[in-house]
Design a protein around this motif. Structure first.
Motif, PDB file in Angstrom:
ATOM      1  N   ILE A 143      73.406  51.142  77.012  1.00  0.00           N
ATOM      2  CA  ILE A 143      72.790  51.226  75.679  1.00  0.00           C
ATOM      3  C   ILE A 143      73.160  50.009  74.814  1.00  0.00           C
ATOM      4  O   ILE A 143      72.283  49.347  74.270  1.00  0.00           O
ATOM      5  N   PRO A 144      74.478  49.660  74.709  1.00  0.00           N
ATOM      6  CA  PRO A 144      74.796  48.492  73.872  1.00  0.00           C
ATOM      7  C   PRO A 144      74.178  47.200  74.401  1.00  0.00           C
ATOM      8  O   PRO A 144      73.747  46.353  73.621  1.00  0.00           O
ATOM      9  N   ALA A 145      74.106  47.040  75.715  1.00  0.00           N
ATOM     10  CA  ALA A 145      73.556  45.798  76.271  1.00  0.00           C
ATOM     11  C   ALA A 145      72.075  45.682  75.914  1.00  0.00           C
ATOM     12  O   ALA A 145      71.592  44.616  75.503  1.00  0.00           O
ATOM     13  N   SER A 146      71.366  46.788  76.056  1.00  0.00           N
ATOM     14  CA  SER A 146      69.936  46.792  75.743  1.00  0.00           C
ATOM     15  C   SER A 146      69.738  46.527  74.249  1.00  0.00           C
ATOM     16  O   SER A 146      68.893  45.737  73.828  1.00  0.00           O
ATOM     17  N   ARG A 147      70.564  47.193  73.454  1.00  0.00           N
ATOM     18  CA  ARG A 147      70.430  47.113  71.998  1.00  0.00           C
ATOM     19  C   ARG A 147      70.717  45.690  71.490  1.00  0.00           C
ATOM     20  O   ARG A 147      69.953  45.132  70.717  1.00  0.00           O
ATOM     21  N   GLN A 148      71.830  45.113  71.974  1.00  0.00           N
ATOM     22  CA  GLN A 148      72.237  43.813  71.433  1.00  0.00           C
ATOM     23  C   GLN A 148      71.260  42.705  71.799  1.00  0.00           C
ATOM     24  O   GLN A 148      71.014  41.799  71.000  1.00  0.00           O
ATOM     25  N   ALA A 149      70.680  42.781  72.984  1.00  0.00           N
ATOM     26  CA  ALA A 149      69.703  41.752  73.365  1.00  0.00           C
ATOM     27  C   ALA A 149      68.534  41.764  72.378  1.00  0.00           C
ATOM     28  O   ALA A 149      68.080  40.711  71.912  1.00  0.00           O
ATOM     29  N   ILE A 150      68.063  42.971  72.033  1.00  0.00           N
ATOM     30  CA  ILE A 150      66.912  43.057  71.116  1.00  0.00           C
ATOM     31  C   ILE A 150      67.317  42.608  69.707  1.00  0.00           C
ATOM     32  O   ILE A 150      66.597  41.867  69.035  1.00  0.00           O
ATOM     33  N   GLN A 151      68.521  43.037  69.272  1.00  0.00           N
ATOM     34  CA  GLN A 151      68.959  42.665  67.919  1.00  0.00           C
ATOM     35  C   GLN A 151      69.061  41.147  67.772  1.00  0.00           C
ATOM     36  O   GLN A 151      68.559  40.567  66.804  1.00  0.00           O
ATOM     37  N   ALA A 152      69.694  40.511  68.753  1.00  0.00           N
ATOM     38  CA  ALA A 152      69.869  39.052  68.671  1.00  0.00           C
ATOM     39  C   ALA A 152      68.508  38.361  68.725  1.00  0.00           C
ATOM     40  O   ALA A 152      68.227  37.441  67.953  1.00  0.00           O
ATOM     41  N   ALA A 153      67.629  38.827  69.643  1.00  0.00           N
ATOM     42  CA  ALA A 153      66.317  38.187  69.795  1.00  0.00           C
ATOM     43  C   ALA A 153      65.515  38.295  68.502  1.00  0.00           C
ATOM     44  O   ALA A 153      64.878  37.336  68.065  1.00  0.00           O
ATOM     45  N   MET A 154      65.585  39.458  67.838  1.00  0.00           N
ATOM     46  CA  MET A 154      64.813  39.625  66.605  1.00  0.00           C
ATOM     47  C   MET A 154      65.288  38.663  65.521  1.00  0.00           C
ATOM     48  O   MET A 154      64.501  38.091  64.783  1.00  0.00           O
ATOM     49  N   LEU A 155      66.620  38.459  65.439  1.00  0.00           N
ATOM     50  CA  LEU A 155      67.131  37.542  64.415  1.00  0.00           C
ATOM     51  C   LEU A 155      66.702  36.105  64.703  1.00  0.00           C
ATOM     52  O   LEU A 155      66.504  35.306  63.802  1.00  0.00           O
TER      53      LEU A 155
ATOM     54  N   VAL B 114      65.145  52.271  70.963  1.00  0.00           N
ATOM     55  CA  VAL B 114      64.828  53.152  69.832  1.00  0.00           C
ATOM     56  C   VAL B 114      65.861  52.995  68.711  1.00  0.00           C
ATOM     57  O   VAL B 114      65.523  52.981  67.533  1.00  0.00           O
ATOM     58  N   GLU B 115      67.150  52.833  69.104  1.00  0.00           N
ATOM     59  CA  GLU B 115      68.179  52.659  68.066  1.00  0.00           C
ATOM     60  C   GLU B 115      67.868  51.447  67.187  1.00  0.00           C
ATOM     61  O   GLU B 115      68.004  51.501  65.974  1.00  0.00           O
ATOM     62  N   VAL B 116      67.429  50.346  67.812  1.00  0.00           N
ATOM     63  CA  VAL B 116      67.129  49.149  67.016  1.00  0.00           C
ATOM     64  C   VAL B 116      65.861  49.368  66.185  1.00  0.00           C
ATOM     65  O   VAL B 116      65.771  48.930  65.043  1.00  0.00           O
ATOM     66  N   MET B 117      64.867  50.058  66.762  1.00  0.00           N
ATOM     67  CA  MET B 117      63.614  50.249  66.024  1.00  0.00           C
ATOM     68  C   MET B 117      63.817  51.165  64.809  1.00  0.00           C
ATOM     69  O   MET B 117      63.122  51.069  63.824  1.00  0.00           O
ATOM     70  N   LYS B 118      64.807  52.069  64.910  1.00  0.00           N
ATOM     71  CA  LYS B 118      65.089  52.944  63.760  1.00  0.00           C
ATOM     72  C   LYS B 118      65.816  52.169  62.678  1.00  0.00           C
ATOM     73  O   LYS B 118      65.716  52.495  61.502  1.00  0.00           O
ATOM     74  N   ALA B 119      66.620  51.175  63.086  1.00  0.00           N
ATOM     75  CA  ALA B 119      67.409  50.418  62.114  1.00  0.00           C
ATOM     76  C   ALA B 119      67.563  48.995  62.628  1.00  0.00           C
ATOM     77  O   ALA B 119      68.382  48.726  63.493  1.00  0.00           O
ATOM     78  N   GLY B 120      66.721  48.100  62.124  1.00  0.00           N
ATOM     79  CA  GLY B 120      66.700  46.720  62.615  1.00  0.00           C
ATOM     80  C   GLY B 120      67.962  45.947  62.283  1.00  0.00           C
ATOM     81  O   GLY B 120      68.767  46.365  61.450  1.00  0.00           O
ATOM     82  N   PRO B 121      68.140  44.775  62.917  1.00  0.00           N
ATOM     83  CA  PRO B 121      69.390  44.026  62.781  1.00  0.00           C
ATOM     84  C   PRO B 121      69.593  43.415  61.389  1.00  0.00           C
ATOM     85  O   PRO B 121      70.711  43.222  60.944  1.00  0.00           O
ATOM     86  N   LEU B 122      68.502  43.101  60.693  1.00  0.00           N
ATOM     87  CA  LEU B 122      68.619  42.377  59.427  1.00  0.00           C
ATOM     88  C   LEU B 122      69.183  43.269  58.326  1.00  0.00           C
ATOM     89  O   LEU B 122      70.089  42.893  57.604  1.00  0.00           O
ATOM     90  N   SER B 123      68.623  44.489  58.201  1.00  0.00           N
ATOM     91  CA  SER B 123      69.011  45.321  57.061  1.00  0.00           C
ATOM     92  C   SER B 123      69.068  46.803  57.419  1.00  0.00           C
ATOM     93  O   SER B 123      69.073  47.644  56.532  1.00  0.00           O
ATOM     94  N   ARG B 124      69.034  47.095  58.716  1.00  0.00           N
ATOM     95  CA  ARG B 124      69.057  48.492  59.183  1.00  0.00           C
ATOM     96  C   ARG B 124      67.896  49.312  58.620  1.00  0.00           C
ATOM     97  O   ARG B 124      68.028  50.498  58.374  1.00  0.00           O
TER      98      ARG B 124
ATOM     99  N   GLN C 127      73.753  36.868  61.741  1.00  0.00           N
ATOM    100  CA  GLN C 127      73.283  35.802  62.645  1.00  0.00           C
ATOM    101  C   GLN C 127      73.118  36.409  64.037  1.00  0.00           C
ATOM    102  O   GLN C 127      73.783  37.389  64.366  1.00  0.00           O
ATOM    103  N   ALA C 128      72.281  35.771  64.847  1.00  0.00           N
ATOM    104  CA  ALA C 128      72.071  36.278  66.207  1.00  0.00           C
ATOM    105  C   ALA C 128      73.396  36.363  66.962  1.00  0.00           C
ATOM    106  O   ALA C 128      73.637  37.301  67.727  1.00  0.00           O
ATOM    107  N   SER C 129      74.285  35.370  66.713  1.00  0.00           N
ATOM    108  CA  SER C 129      75.545  35.337  67.472  1.00  0.00           C
ATOM    109  C   SER C 129      76.419  36.568  67.179  1.00  0.00           C
ATOM    110  O   SER C 129      77.256  36.949  67.998  1.00  0.00           O
ATOM    111  N   ASP C 130      76.193  37.226  66.015  1.00  0.00           N
ATOM    112  CA  ASP C 130      76.988  38.429  65.711  1.00  0.00           C
ATOM    113  C   ASP C 130      76.748  39.511  66.761  1.00  0.00           C
ATOM    114  O   ASP C 130      77.550  40.416  66.940  1.00  0.00           O
ATOM    115  N   PHE C 131      75.572  39.446  67.412  1.00  0.00           N
ATOM    116  CA  PHE C 131      75.213  40.550  68.314  1.00  0.00           C
ATOM    117  C   PHE C 131      75.407  40.207  69.781  1.00  0.00           C
ATOM    118  O   PHE C 131      75.249  41.032  70.643  1.00  0.00           O
ATOM    119  N   LEU C 132      75.704  38.934  70.063  1.00  0.00           N
ATOM    120  CA  LEU C 132      75.851  38.577  71.473  1.00  0.00           C
ATOM    121  C   LEU C 132      77.327  38.563  71.819  1.00  0.00           C
ATOM    122  O   LEU C 132      78.115  37.899  71.149  1.00  0.00           O
TER     123      LEU C 132
END
Length: 730
Positions: free
Chosen positions: A603-615, A565-575, A723-728
Motif C-alpha cells: 500500500i505505501p509503495a503504491s501510494r507514494q509513487a502516485i503522490q510523488a508523480a502528482m507533485l 484510493v487513499e491518494v484520490m481521497k486526499a491528494g498530496p498537495l493539500s489532502r 515536494q515530490a522528494s518528501d514522498f520518495l
C-alpha cells in the motif's frame, strides 16, 4: 374513519393492477406552487379536508419546512382517482425545488414514470426548472406541463385575453425547445407538450382551479370564461366548475405511462444487466411473480418502526418476513413491515406487487440507491448520480461530551438519509466533518440534528472543499516498499475531459460489461490499450494496468488499488479529494514470497509513487463554482452586479423582462459565504436569487500557495508546500 378505511381498500385492490397505476413526481423551481398543487390534488381525492388544503401544506410534515415555507424532504402519497368510469391509483411524490436539495429530485425521478412540471405563468421557466426537467428526461420520465398562477397574468399584469393566450403559447414553446435540446429522440417519439392535445393544463393552485383542452370539452367552460372569472376575481365559481385535481389527475392518467408501459423502456436506462435474463424480462413486464427487484430511493426515520426505506418495486412482490439480499451487504436482511404512504401516515398492507412505490422496514443494510432482491448475485441498478457534489464543509462537535457517542450514530443516520451529504468521522480528534451542497443545506441539517435527534451541537463556520488535479503528464515514477523488495512504476496524466464526463454521468462504471465499457471509452477518444487496461474508477479518477505478464500481480492488485484510493481521497498537495487523474501502472517488481508483499509493504509503495508523480505533474487546486441567478428591479441592478463582481464573480448574461433584470453569473463558492445578507442590503431586499452547482475551475495562480498553505495548516500539516522528494523513500 369509515371513509378512510374504504379508501385503503380501494388502494390495495388497485395495487394489483399495474395498468391502472401511475407513479408520478411533481417538479418545479422553488416557489412556483408545487406543494400547494399537491395539497389540492389530495384534497380533491378526499385525502385531506378541502378547507385546509393550501393552508395546511399537508405534505410538509416537518416543522422546519413549515417554518421556512419550503419543502425539504420528498413525501409520498397514494390516492385513487376516477377517470372515464374506471378507478386509477396515483402514487405521487412531491419533490423540493430548491437547488440545495436537488439530490432529492434525482432520487424521486428514479421511483416515478411521469412528471408534472410546474411553471409560474408570470416568471416562466427558471434555471431550476431546466435542471429538474433535465433530470427527468435523463431518467426517461415523461413530462406533462402545469402552468400555475395564470390569475396573476390577468390581475397583476393586466393582459387581455388575446395577449394571455400568446404569452402562454410562448411558455409552452420554450418548454418544448428545452425538451428537444435535452433529449431529441424522446422529443421525436412524441414527448412534446401540446395544449391542443391535452398535455398542458393551466390554472391556479392557490385558488384550486385548472383548465385544459379536454377539461373545456368536459365542462363547457371556454378560455374567455376563465378570463372573465379571473378578472371579476370570482375564482370560487371557477374552482367549483373546474376543480384542479380533476384537470391534473385526468391529464396524468391519460398521458403519463403506467408501470407496464414505462418499465420496458426505463429498465434499460437504469439497469445494465442482461435484458434477456429472467430478471430482465420480469422487470420489463412488471411481473409480480418474478424475483424481487426493488430500488431504494429514500430512507427516513420513524420513531416507532426505525428506518423506513421507500422505493420503486420493478419486479416481484414484497411481503413481511421475506429474506432479501441488499447490494453491497454480506448477509441477508429480513423485511419486517411493508406499507404504502397516505401523506405522513404509513399504512401497513400484506403484500405489494411490482409497479408500485412501497415503504419497507427491516432493511438495515440499505442506503439510498441500494438494490434489494431475492436473486443472489443480481446486477444492481445503476447508482443514482447527482447533478452536484458536496462543496461546503462544516466541522460538527457535540456541545456536551456525554453526547459524543450519540452524535456519531446521528451523523451516520443523517448520511444514510441524505446521500448528497458526505460525512467524515475522525475518531482521533473527535472532530466530524459534514460536507453538503451549500450553506443552506448544511444549516438545515444542523437544525435537524438538534431538533429531531436531540443532540446539541456546535458547528464551525463553513469551509470550501477544493479538488486536486494535475496539469501535465509525468513518469514513470518509482515507488518502493519499506522493505525495498517491491517496486511500482507509474505514469500520471490528466484524464481526458470526455472520459471524465462519461464517468460523472454514470455512463461508464466498473459494474458494466467490460466490452460495453471499452467501446464507450474508445468513442470518447481513449486509446484502445488504455481502455482495455482499466482496473478501477474512483470518483472521476481511473487506474490502468498497462503491464504485461508480471507474476503475482493479480493477487496484489487489490492492495495496489487501496494505495490509489487513499491518494484520490486526499491528494498530496493539500489532502483534498482528487479529480480527473489517470494513473497508469507500467511496470512492477514483486517479491516471490507473499509474506514480503503484504499490505504494509504494497500500500505505501503504491501510494507514494502516485503522490510523488502528482507533485511533479504540476499538481494544482480546483475550486468549486456556483451559478448565481438574480432577479432584481432595474434601479437596484448596479448594487447586485457590484456584489457579484466584488466576489471574483463573472456576469454571464443579463436580460430584461418588464422592469426586472435577470442576471446570470458564476462565482467561486469560497466567496459566496454571507452572500444572502449582503445582496439583501445591496438591493434594499428586493433581489430574488438562487444558486446552482457550476462545476470546478482552476484556482488563480496567485492564490494557489496561500490557499494550499491555509488548508494544510487547518489540517495540522506542515505549512510549506510539499515536494515530490518528501514522498520518495531515499
Amino acid at each position: 374513519m369509515g371513509r378512510r378505511k374504504k379508501m385503503v381498500e380501494r388502494v390495495t385492490a388497485l395495487m394489483k393492477e399495474p395498468e391502472m397505476i401511475r407513479n408520478i413526481g411533481i417538479v418545479a423551481h422553488i416557489d412556483h406552487g408545487k406543494t400547494t398543487l399537491s395539497d389540492n390534488i389530495l384534497a380533491g381525492a378526499g385525502m385531506i379536508s378541502k378547507e385546509l388544503a393550501g393552508r395546511q401544506l399537508f405534505m410538509d410534515s416537518d416543522e422546519e419546512e413549515q417554518e421556512r415555507g419550503i419543502t425539504i424532504d420528498s413525501s409520498n402519497v397514494s390516492m385513487v382517482h376516477e377517470f372515464d368510469g374506471d378507478d386509477y391509483l396515483i402514487n405521487l411524490i412531491d419533490t423540493p425545488g430548491h437547488v440545495d436539495f436537488g439530490g432529492d429530485v434525482t432520487r424521486a425521478m428514479r421511483a416515478v414514470d411521469g412528471a408534472v412540471v410546474v411553471i409560474d405563468a408570470v416568471e416562466g421557466t427558471m434555471p431550476q426548472t431546466e435542471t429538474v426537467l433535465r433530470q427527468a428526461l435523463k431518467e426517461h420520465v415523461k413530462p406533462v406541463l402545469f402552468i400555475n398562477k395564470v390569475d396573476r397574468l390577468i390581475n397583476e399584469l393586466k393582459v387581455d385575453s388575446q395577449e394571455m393566450q400568446i404569452r402562454l403559447g410562448k411558455l409552452i414553446d420554450h418548454v418544448n425547445k428545452l425538451i428537444k435540446g435535452m433529449n431529441e429522440e424522446r422529443y421525436k417519439a412524441g414527448w412534446r407538450v401540446d395544449a391542443a392535445e391535452g398535455t398542458v393544463a393551466f390554472g391556479s393552485a392557490l385558488y384550486n382551479w385548472a383548465i385544459s383542452v379536454p377539461m373545456m370539452q368536459k365542462t363547457g367552460i371556454s378560455f374567455n370564461d376563465v378570463y372573465n372569472f379571473c378578472r371579476d376575481e370570482d375564482m370560487k365559481s371557477l374552482a367549483e366548475k373546474c376543480p384542479l385535481h380533476e384537470a391534473v389527475n385526468d391529464m396524468v392518467i391519460r398521458f403519463l405511462p403506467s408501470p407496464i408501459q414505462a418499465q420496458e423502456d426505463r429498465v434499460s436506462v437504469i439497469w445494465h444487466g442482461d435484458r434477456k435474463s429472467e430478471i430482465g424480462q420480469s422487470m420489463k413486464n412488471a411481473d409480480d411473480e418474478g424475483d424481487l427487484a426493488f430500488m431504494v430511493t429514500d430512507i427516513s426515520m420513524d420513531p416507532h418502526a426505525g428506518e423506513v426505506a421507500t422505493g420503486r418495486l420493478f419486479s416481484g412482490s414484497l411481503s413481511r418476513g421475506m429474506e432479501v439480499f441488499v447490494s453491497g451487504a454480506a448477509k441477508k436482511n429480513r423485511i419486517q413491515q411493508v406499507g404504502i404512504f397516505m401523506g405522513p401516515e404509513r399504512i401497513e398492507v400484506e403484500n405489494i406487487p411490482a409497479g408500485n412505490i412501497a415503504a419497507v422496514t427491516g432493511l438495515k443494510d440499505a442506503i439510498v440507491g441500494s438494490t434489494v432482491t431475492t436473486l443472489e448475485g443480481m446486477t444492481p441498478f445503476e447508482s443514482i448520480t447527482h447533478a452536484s457534489e458536496p462543496v461546503v464543509t462544516v466541522a460538527v462537535e457535540a456541545k456536551h461530551m456525554k453526547d459524543l457517542p450519540k452524535l456519531v450514530d446521528v451523523l451516520r443516520q443523517v448520511a444514510k438519509e441524505d446521500p448528497t451529504l458526505s460525512i467524515t468521522l475522525n475518531e482521533e480528534t473527535g472532530e466530524h466533518l459534514m460536507a453538503g451542497m451549500g450553506e443552506l443545506h448544511l444549516e438545515v441539517i444542523g437544525h435537524r440534528i438538534q431538533r429531531d435527534k436531540n443532540v446539541e451541537i456546535t458547528t464551525t463556520p463553513p469551509i470550501v472543499v477544493y479538488r486536486e488535479t494535475i496539469r501535465s503528464g509525468v513518469g514513470p515514477v518509482e515507488g518502493k516498499s519499506p522493505n525495498r523488495h517491491n517496486r511500482f512504476y507509474v505514469i500520471v496524466e490528466p484524464l481526458e475531459e470526455d472520459v471524465r464526463k462519461l464517468i460523472r454521468s454514470g455512463e461508464v462504471s466498473m459494474r458494466m460489461p467490460e466490452l460495453e465499457r471499452r467501446e464507450k471509452l474508445m468513442e470518447a477518444g481513449m486509446d484502445k490499450d488504455e481502455a482495455k487496461g482499466i482496473v478501477d474508477i474512483y470518483e472521476s479518477n481511473i487506474y490502468l494496468d498497462m503491464t504485461k505478464g508480471i507474476q503475482h500481480l493479480n493477487e496484489t492488485m487489490e492492495l495496489i488499488l487501496e494505495g490509489f484510493v487513499e491518494v484520490m481521497k486526499a491528494g498530496p498537495l493539500s489532502r483534498e479529494p482528487c479529480m480527473g487523474v489517470k494513473v497508469k501502472l507500467v511496470d512492477a517488481k514483486l517479491h516471490e514470497d507473499a509474506v514480503h508483499r503484504g499490505p504494509a509493504q504494497v500500500i505505501p509503495a503504491s501510494r507514494q509513487a502516485i503522490q510523488a508523480a502528482m507533485l511533479m505533474a504540476d499538481d494544482t487546486l480546483l475550486e468549486p463554482y456556483q451559478k448565481v441567478f438574480i432577479q432584481v428591479p432595474q434601479e437596484q441592478m448596479g448594487g447586485a452586479t457590484k456584489e457579484i463582481q466584488g466576489r471574483r464573480g463573472i456576469i454571464i448574461n443579463m436580460t430584461a423582462e418588464g422592469d426586472m433584470t435577470i442576471i446570470e453569473s458564476k462565482a467561486p463558492v469560497a466567496e459566496l459565504f454571507g452572500f444572502a445578507g449582503d445582496i439583501r442590503s445591496a438591493t434594499e431586499g428586493r433581489a430574488m436569487w438562487s444558486t446552482e452547482f457550476a462545476g470546478f475551475d482552476t484556482l488563480p495562480a496567485n492564490l494557489n500557495s496561500e490557499i494550499v498553505g491555509s488548508i494544510r495548516e487547518r489540517k495540522g500539516l506542515k505549512k510549506e508546500l510539499p515536494q515530490a522528494s518528501d514522498f520518495l523513500s531515499q
